[in-house]
Design a protein around this motif. Sequence first.
Motif, short mmCIF file in Angstrom:
data_model
loop_
_atom_site.label_atom_id
_atom_site.label_comp_id
_atom_site.label_asym_id
_atom_site.label_seq_id
_atom_site.Cartn_x
_atom_site.Cartn_y
_atom_site.Cartn_z
N VAL A 1 -3.10 14.45 -2.19
CA VAL A 1 -2.46 13.78 -1.05
C VAL A 1 -3.50 13.43 0.02
N SER A 2 -4.49 14.29 0.22
CA SER A 2 -5.53 13.99 1.21
C SER A 2 -6.33 12.75 0.80
N ILE A 3 -6.60 12.61 -0.50
CA ILE A 3 -7.32 11.43 -0.99
C ILE A 3 -6.47 10.18 -0.83
N VAL A 4 -5.20 10.28 -1.20
CA VAL A 4 -4.31 9.11 -1.11
C VAL A 4 -4.13 8.68 0.35
N LEU A 5 -3.94 9.64 1.25
CA LEU A 5 -3.79 9.32 2.67
C LEU A 5 -5.08 8.71 3.24
N ALA A 6 -6.22 9.25 2.83
CA ALA A 6 -7.50 8.70 3.29
C ALA A 6 -7.65 7.25 2.82
N ASN A 7 -7.25 6.98 1.57
CA ASN A 7 -7.30 5.61 1.06
C ASN A 7 -6.39 4.69 1.86
N PHE A 8 -5.19 5.18 2.15
CA PHE A 8 -4.21 4.35 2.87
C PHE A 8 -4.70 4.03 4.28
N ILE A 9 -5.21 5.05 4.99
CA ILE A 9 -5.71 4.83 6.35
C ILE A 9 -6.89 3.86 6.35
N MET A 10 -7.78 4.04 5.37
CA MET A 10 -8.95 3.17 5.32
C MET A 10 -8.57 1.75 4.94
N ASP A 11 -7.54 1.58 4.11
CA ASP A 11 -7.07 0.22 3.79
C ASP A 11 -6.60 -0.50 5.05
N LEU A 12 -5.96 0.25 5.95
CA LEU A 12 -5.53 -0.35 7.22
C LEU A 12 -6.72 -0.65 8.11
N LYS B 1 0.83 -1.21 0.00
CA LYS B 1 0.00 0.00 0.00
C LYS B 1 0.86 1.26 0.00
N VAL B 2 1.98 1.24 0.74
CA VAL B 2 2.88 2.40 0.79
C VAL B 2 3.49 2.67 -0.58
N ILE B 3 3.94 1.60 -1.26
CA ILE B 3 4.53 1.74 -2.59
C ILE B 3 3.49 2.31 -3.57
N GLY B 4 2.28 1.78 -3.49
CA GLY B 4 1.21 2.29 -4.35
C GLY B 4 0.91 3.75 -4.08
N MET B 5 0.97 4.15 -2.80
CA MET B 5 0.72 5.54 -2.43
C MET B 5 1.79 6.46 -3.01
N VAL B 6 3.06 6.06 -2.94
CA VAL B 6 4.17 6.87 -3.46
C VAL B 6 4.05 7.03 -4.97
N ILE B 7 3.75 5.94 -5.67
CA ILE B 7 3.61 5.99 -7.14
C ILE B 7 2.45 6.90 -7.53
#
Length: 322
Positions: free
Chosen positions: A298-309, A8-14
């Motif tokens: 970035v807010s959308i990507v971070l929201a996706n990452f947090i919700m994935d967790l 998920k982190v790699i996907g977020m960076v890309i």
Amino acid sequence: MNKYILKKVIGMVITVFAVLCLNFIIFRLAPGDPIRMMFHDPRSSEAQFELQKQKYGLDKPISYQFAVYVKNIANGDLGESFWKKKPVLSIIMERVPATLLLVLTSLGLAIILGIFLGAIAGWRNGSKLDSVILTASLTLYSVPKFALGIVLLLIFAYLVPVLPFGGIKTPATGYTGIRYALDVAKHMVLPVFSILLWYFGEYIILTRSSMLDVMHEEFIQTAHSKGLPDGQVLRKHALRNAMLPIATITEVNIGLALAGVIEAETVFSWPGIGRLTYEAVMKRDYPLLQGLFLVFAVSIVLANFIMDLLYVYIDPRIGREH
């Protein structure tokens, strides 16, 4: 679990890097010369235009501008606004509190009320109460936010002038403490109500649909056969297992909420980043627009990452499958 997080982190960076590239290109394809938009004086000479282009690096090749742009972003520098002549980051941070106040209040109320009424509608499927709730939610969800805002202004600020037309506070009052808080709350009523009603309908529809899917599962029948009260079955069994799609749409809404209140902030003259985006578009302020859209992305990507967790907490099978 570690592999799942790393993926998920790699996907977020890309994703963020792709947004950086698109962010840079899109605004340079937009019509209009930002430098000429800054100087409305017809006496401005071509030499003055060229000097300003050199100042902001717009006379350099696109590849060079992009390299400088990425380097500055990596150093936390979003550039200087053409329009306000101030650092972009400081301009955005000045507006963020007002938007967060509006978004968190309206979205929080919409989630609580929407899930509550949606769960009741799904639980009482086919009843008159279900029909009333579903009809109201579909009607609200189909109305554009800006149109709803204009109607609210017309009724409660013009025809029945009990609430202010816009802004975040009454100017030149000098209010402090509780009086200031009450004044801000009064100005919040219409924009919050406008955003709340739209998201409210969405959450009712989604929660009701999710509840109907869960109601036919075997564990619900088992809970009933054990003699558990309806309220307990609803709260601890049906609603909890219906939360995954609700969490998904909440993830999207939280990420999009910052950008999604542009209409409401514009209609109600709310001094947040939504209205700032509208103003930056009108001024063709490339650095400010790039900074704003980067914040949105970035807010959308971070929201996706947090919700994935959070998905893993809601349904542990997700982590094991990845």
